[in-house]
Design a protein around this motif. Structure first.
Motif, short mmCIF file in Angstrom:
data_model
loop_
_atom_site.label_atom_id
_atom_site.label_comp_id
_atom_site.label_asym_id
_atom_site.label_seq_id
_atom_site.Cartn_x
_atom_site.Cartn_y
_atom_site.Cartn_z
N THR A 180 0.83 -1.21 0.00
CA THR A 180 0.00 0.00 0.00
C THR A 180 0.86 1.27 0.00
OG1 THR A 180 -0.16 0.08 2.43
CG2 THR A 180 -1.84 -1.19 1.25
N TYR A 181 2.15 1.12 0.31
CA TYR A 181 3.08 2.26 0.35
C TYR A 181 4.15 2.19 -0.73
CZ TYR A 181 1.25 3.17 5.07
OH TYR A 181 0.44 3.44 6.15
N LYS A 182 4.24 1.03 -1.39
CA LYS A 182 5.37 0.71 -2.28
C LYS A 182 5.65 1.77 -3.33
CE LYS A 182 7.14 -3.25 -4.89
NZ LYS A 182 6.83 -4.64 -5.31
N GLN A 183 4.61 2.35 -3.92
CA GLN A 183 4.79 3.32 -4.99
C GLN A 183 5.57 4.55 -4.53
OE1 GLN A 183 1.13 4.31 -6.96
NE2 GLN A 183 2.09 5.68 -8.45
N GLY A 184 5.39 4.93 -3.29
CA GLY A 184 6.09 6.09 -2.76
C GLY A 184 7.51 5.81 -2.32
N PHE A 185 7.88 4.53 -2.22
CA PHE A 185 9.21 4.15 -1.73
C PHE A 185 9.80 3.05 -2.62
CE2 PHE A 185 6.68 5.71 1.78
CZ PHE A 185 7.50 6.71 2.31
N PRO A 186 10.03 3.37 -3.91
CA PRO A 186 10.47 2.34 -4.85
C PRO A 186 11.87 1.79 -4.57
CG PRO A 186 10.58 4.52 -5.85
CD PRO A 186 9.89 4.68 -4.55
N ASN A 187 12.66 2.51 -3.79
CA ASN A 187 14.04 2.06 -3.51
C ASN A 187 14.15 1.17 -2.29
OD1 ASN A 187 15.05 3.58 -5.69
ND2 ASN A 187 15.17 5.42 -4.44
N LEU A 188 13.01 0.85 -1.67
CA LEU A 188 13.03 0.03 -0.47
C LEU A 188 12.36 -1.32 -0.69
CD1 LEU A 188 11.97 2.67 2.26
CD2 LEU A 188 14.29 2.08 1.51
N TRP A 190 10.28 -4.60 1.27
CA TRP A 190 9.27 -4.64 2.34
C TRP A 190 9.92 -4.68 3.72
CZ3 TRP A 190 9.10 -8.49 5.94
CH2 TRP A 190 9.73 -9.72 5.62
N TYR A 191 11.04 -5.39 3.84
CA TYR A 191 11.66 -5.51 5.16
C TYR A 191 12.40 -4.23 5.55
CZ TYR A 191 15.45 -7.29 2.09
OH TYR A 191 16.37 -7.46 1.08
N GLU A 192 12.90 -3.48 4.56
CA GLU A 192 13.53 -2.19 4.87
C GLU A 192 12.48 -1.15 5.24
OE1 GLU A 192 17.62 -2.43 2.16
OE2 GLU A 192 15.76 -1.70 1.25
N PHE A 193 11.36 -1.15 4.53
CA PHE A 193 10.27 -0.23 4.89
C PHE A 193 9.78 -0.53 6.30
CE2 PHE A 193 5.77 0.87 5.21
CZ PHE A 193 5.79 2.20 4.80
N SER A 194 9.69 -1.80 6.63
CA SER A 194 9.27 -2.20 7.97
C SER A 194 10.24 -1.64 9.01
CB SER A 194 9.22 -3.72 8.08
OG SER A 194 8.24 -4.26 7.21
N ALA A 195 11.53 -1.73 8.73
CA ALA A 195 12.53 -1.19 9.65
C ALA A 195 12.36 0.32 9.82
CB ALA A 195 13.93 -1.52 9.15
N CYS A 196 12.12 1.01 8.72
CA CYS A 196 11.95 2.48 8.77
C CYS A 196 10.76 2.88 9.64
CB CYS A 196 11.75 3.04 7.37
SG CYS A 196 13.12 2.73 6.24
N SER A 197 9.77 2.01 9.71
CA SER A 197 8.56 2.30 10.48
C SER A 197 8.74 2.03 11.96
CB SER A 197 7.39 1.45 9.97
OG SER A 197 7.16 1.70 8.59
N GLY A 198 9.81 1.34 12.32
CA GLY A 198 9.98 0.87 13.70
C GLY A 198 10.74 1.79 14.62
N SER A 199 10.99 3.03 14.20
CA SER A 199 11.77 3.96 15.02
C SER A 199 10.89 5.05 15.62
CB SER A 199 12.86 4.61 14.16
OG SER A 199 13.53 5.63 14.88
N THR A 200 11.29 5.56 16.76
CA THR A 200 10.59 6.66 17.43
C THR A 200 11.35 7.99 17.30
OG1 THR A 200 11.65 5.86 19.46
CG2 THR A 200 9.35 5.27 19.14
N LEU A 201 12.46 8.01 16.57
CA LEU A 201 13.31 9.20 16.51
C LEU A 201 12.59 10.42 15.91
CD1 LEU A 201 16.85 7.90 15.47
CD2 LEU A 201 15.87 8.19 17.75
N GLY A 202 11.79 10.20 14.87
CA GLY A 202 11.08 11.32 14.24
C GLY A 202 10.13 11.99 15.22
#
Length: 343
Positions: A180-188, A190-202
């Motif tokens: 559902t997000y793939k089009q906006g993040f073509p360089n990632l 599924w497992y890298e996108f998952s990692a990006c979602s798992g942080s609280t830094l932002g």
């Protein structure tokens, strides 16, 4: 760094000790054990996140209180889901509503344990939520940051729900979610996108800025895009990198194991480092964000768990070299700090 060691870290210790004391009073044995275990094993998450309190300047202690409370919720829920008595996505979703409520000052607290047998936590989770809410309710410009905070929280909570279900369902759920997000993040992947979602830094970055200054949506949007996906992805991929042996032993999902081999993983970690540096260069306080970027590399690679990873020296050397003198500085400082703390 002098301010961090002399003021921030000691203040983190005070806040953590307060929540640790609260955790010892949790009536339910299983909830108490998981709360104490999460504090004991993941304290460095709070230390790393608390560096963002510097951005709040004179309000740094208020920011730090929020950061420790919110990170404590995150680590506690991670333990509850990892060592769960259920594999029920409805249960995981309900638990993580606490993270949404923590970012929504007007939300009433709920019974976050309603789908599990363990119920009595002595208001531990509720009070963590209320601590976060009290900080955000004092921010004049909260409406400008609300949508961005909740977007980051939604990504985080979705990830936690999908990755903790039955083992044979995890990958499929995560891949479907990513589609559902793939089009906006073509360089990632599924497992890298998952990692990006798992942080609280932002979230920590946005809240700390909002405590110090008037923030407009354009400013918050710039922070959001600078931190998601790459800074957050670098953060969590490094976290998973050092946890590989532990996760294999516990049967937990680890995104670093999906790379083809060590060389592939090294190249992608270097790519995340490059993209992070590129995306934070136009932020205000550029040097601070570059320091965090370098600090993440130095901090995680200084962890003793790195020694247990096969072929760790080649990866460590490559990442520290890419991070430059700052990463070496943090790497050595953290090792020395940990050694002195033990002594």
């Amino acid at each position: 760094m002098r301010f961090v060691y002399q003021h921030v870290f000691p203040e983190v210790d005070k806040e953590i000790n307060y929540w640790k004391q609260r955790a010892t009073q949790i009536p339910d044995k299983d909830l108490r054990e998981q709360a104490l275990a999460s504090i004991s094993s993941k304290k460095f998450h709070c230390q790393g996140g608390a560096v963002y309190s510097i951005l709040a300047k004179s309000n740094w202690q208020t920011a730090l209180r929020f950061i420790v409370a919110y990170q404590t919720i995150s680590d506690y829920l991670d333990n509850l889901c990892d060592r769960s008595t259920s594999l029920d996505p409805e249960d995981f979703r309900m638990l993580h509503y606490s993270m949404e409520d923590a970012l929504s000052p007007n939300n009433p607290t709920r019974n976050y344990y309603c789908y599990r047998d363990e119920q009595e936590d002595g208001d531990y989770l509720k009070d963590l939520v209320l601590t976060c809410q009290s900080t955000l309710s004092a921010i004049t410009y909260y409406p400008q940051i609300k949508d961005y905070l909740l977007k980051l929280e939604q990504l985080y909570s979705d990830l936690q729900v999908h990755k903790h279900v039955k083992e044979d369902e995890r990958e499929k759920r995560l891949e479907t979610w990513f589609n559902t997000y793939k089009q906006g993040f073509p360089n990632l992947t599924w497992y890298e996108f998952s990692a990006c979602s798992g942080s609280t830094l932002g979230i920590f970055c946005i809240v700390s800025y909002a405590l110090e200054q008037d923030v407009e949506k354009t400013f918050v949007d710039e922070i959001f895009k600078s931190y998601f996906p790459y800074m957050q992805g670098l953060h969590i991929l490094l976290d998973y990198y050092i946890d590989q042996k532990e996760d294999i032993e516990e049967g937990d999902l680890n995104f670093c194991t999906y790379y083809k081999n060590k060389d592939h993983m090294k190249k992608r970690l270097l790519y995340f480092m490059e993209q992070t540096k590129l995306h934070v260069k136009n932020l205000p306080n550029k040097q601070f964000h570059e320091m965090v970027h370098s600090g993440l590399v130095g901090l995680y690679l200084a962890d003793n768990k790195v020694k247990e990873i096969t072929g760790n020296k080649e990866v460590t050397r490559a990442l520290l070299k890419k991070g430059g003198l700052r990463s070496f500085f943090f790497h050595l400082n953290v090792k020395l700090y940990n050694r002195l703390k033990k002594g």
